[in-house]
Design a protein around this motif. Structure first.
Motif, PDB file in Angstrom:
ATOM      1  N   SER A  68      46.876  36.161  33.790  1.00  0.00           N
ATOM      2  CA  SER A  68      45.816  37.078  34.219  1.00  0.00           C
ATOM      3  C   SER A  68      44.472  36.688  33.622  1.00  0.00           C
ATOM      4  O   SER A  68      43.454  36.627  34.326  1.00  0.00           O
ATOM      5  CB  SER A  68      46.175  38.511  33.808  1.00  0.00           C
ATOM      6  OG  SER A  68      46.489  38.577  32.421  1.00  0.00           O
ATOM      7  N   ALA A  69      44.459  36.401  32.323  1.00  0.00           N
ATOM      8  CA  ALA A  69      43.215  36.030  31.650  1.00  0.00           C
ATOM      9  C   ALA A  69      42.671  34.710  32.184  1.00  0.00           C
ATOM     10  O   ALA A  69      41.463  34.562  32.410  1.00  0.00           O
ATOM     11  CB  ALA A  69      43.444  35.939  30.143  1.00  0.00           C
ATOM     12  N   LEU A  70      43.566  33.756  32.422  1.00  0.00           N
ATOM     13  CA  LEU A  70      43.135  32.450  32.916  1.00  0.00           C
ATOM     14  C   LEU A  70      42.581  32.549  34.335  1.00  0.00           C
ATOM     15  O   LEU A  70      41.568  31.913  34.664  1.00  0.00           O
ATOM     16  CB  LEU A  70      44.307  31.471  32.874  1.00  0.00           C
ATOM     17  CG  LEU A  70      44.847  31.153  31.469  1.00  0.00           C
ATOM     18  CD1 LEU A  70      46.118  30.329  31.577  1.00  0.00           C
ATOM     19  CD2 LEU A  70      43.801  30.423  30.635  1.00  0.00           C
ATOM     20  N   ALA A  71      43.242  33.324  35.177  1.00  0.00           N
ATOM     21  CA  ALA A  71      42.771  33.496  36.553  1.00  0.00           C
ATOM     22  C   ALA A  71      41.376  34.127  36.572  1.00  0.00           C
ATOM     23  O   ALA A  71      40.500  33.715  37.349  1.00  0.00           O
ATOM     24  CB  ALA A  71      43.749  34.357  37.345  1.00  0.00           C
ATOM     25  N   LYS A  72      41.157  35.097  35.720  1.00  0.00           N
ATOM     26  CA  LYS A  72      39.840  35.736  35.636  1.00  0.00           C
ATOM     27  C   LYS A  72      38.784  34.757  35.142  1.00  0.00           C
ATOM     28  O   LYS A  72      37.633  34.780  35.596  1.00  0.00           O
ATOM     29  CB  LYS A  72      39.911  36.954  34.713  1.00  0.00           C
ATOM     30  CG  LYS A  72      40.689  38.129  35.286  1.00  0.00           C
ATOM     31  CD  LYS A  72      39.962  38.748  36.455  1.00  0.00           C
ATOM     32  CE  LYS A  72      40.644  40.025  36.925  1.00  0.00           C
ATOM     33  NZ  LYS A  72      39.911  40.657  38.063  1.00  0.00           N
ATOM     34  N   GLN A  73      39.170  33.893  34.194  1.00  0.00           N
ATOM     35  CA  GLN A  73      38.225  32.891  33.691  1.00  0.00           C
ATOM     36  C   GLN A  73      37.842  31.904  34.783  1.00  0.00           C
ATOM     37  O   GLN A  73      36.679  31.518  34.914  1.00  0.00           O
ATOM     38  CB  GLN A  73      38.830  32.158  32.499  1.00  0.00           C
ATOM     39  CG  GLN A  73      38.929  33.002  31.236  1.00  0.00           C
ATOM     40  CD  GLN A  73      39.688  32.285  30.129  1.00  0.00           C
ATOM     41  OE1 GLN A  73      39.733  31.065  30.080  1.00  0.00           O
ATOM     42  NE2 GLN A  73      40.299  33.058  29.238  1.00  0.00           N
TER      43      GLN A  73
END
Length: 261
Positions: A68-73
């Motif tokens: 989730s964090a990587l996709a948002k980044q």
């Protein structure tokens, strides 16, 4: 006769032309492949990246966190060349935003979720409907990835709901920012039990697997891979091929993953 100053000027102009012609291409060819990968892939992908460097002489760098964090980044413009998610949902999220190259996407790996304890003396359990996991946890906490965003947490919640265990456990969950963070809570004794991937449990000698969740209790655990839409790295495609190769497959399997390709 040309003066020394004129000769130096001519050399400078020639060098400038040469650097303009070859500089950007050389820099691009030497650029590291940047991979954004689910935290649970760290051990396997570190080994694969080492093998990639050994076989090709080329460099790669990996950033590990919750999918989730990587996709948002990536959505916010982070410079990633390759994304490997721990579930289909976050890859779909980027696909909907046209942030991956769809023709490079494939399903790479499978996994299982397990119940782990920080005690080597913990008894093994049979996980199924009616299993009193809440009683086992008692007044302590059950470590999991955040159930609203982290794939391992989503799979865990889905399994607990399917087995009818979620209502008794919802108030006992210690949600972590990634599956590796949940694993550490158990390994360090901050939570007596946790739900993590089988591969994470195998990577930490501080935990013991005491039960495996039935495969039909949650959606299939699938790790998709794709090149990002903004990647201009000429080595990204070759790296993707290497990650799908038999050599990489053996390294993934050594860490407990199921290779789907």
């Amino acid at each position: 006769m040309a003066t020394r100053k004129d000769r130096l000027k001519g050399v400078s102009v020639a060098l400038a032309v040469l650097l303009t012609a070859i500089g950007p291409a050389t820099a691009l060819a030497a650029e590291k492949v940047t991979i954004f990968a689910a935290a649970s892939l760290k051990n396997a992908l570190d080994a694969i990246n080492g093998e990639w460097r050994k076989q090709t002489g080329k460099e790669s760098t990996a950033s590990y966190a919750a999918s989730s964090a990587l996709a948002k980044q990536i959505e916010q413009g982070a410079p990633a060349d390759v994304f490997i998610s721990a579930d289909l949902a976050w890859m779909d999220y980027l696909a909907d935003e046209k942030l991956i190259k769809g023709d490079t996407r494939s399903n790479l790996l499978g996994n299982r979720i397990v119940l782990v304890s920080g005690s080597k003396d913990a008894a093994e359990v049979e996980i199924g409907p009616g299993f009193d996991l809440a009683g086992l946890v008692g007044n302590e906490r059950l470590a999991m990835g955040a159930v609203d965003s982290v794939p391992a947490g989503r799979y865990g919640k889905a399994a607990l709901e399917k087995l009818g265990l979620w209502p008794s456990l919802a108030g006992k969950v210690a949600g972590a920012e990634s599956v590796r963070a949940a694993l550490l809570l158990v390994s360090r004794g901050e939570a007596p039990y946790g739900i993590v991937y089988r591969t994470d449990a195998a990577a930490d000698a501080g935990v013991k697997v005491i039960g495996t969740f039935p495969e039909n209790s949650h959606p299939p655990i699938i790790y998709p891979i794709a090149i990002t839409a903004d990647s201009r790295n000429p080595d990204a495609g070759a790296y993707l091929d290497f990650v799908r190769s038999p050599k990489a497959a053996a390294l993934f399997e050594a860490e407990g993953f199921t290779v789907l390709e």
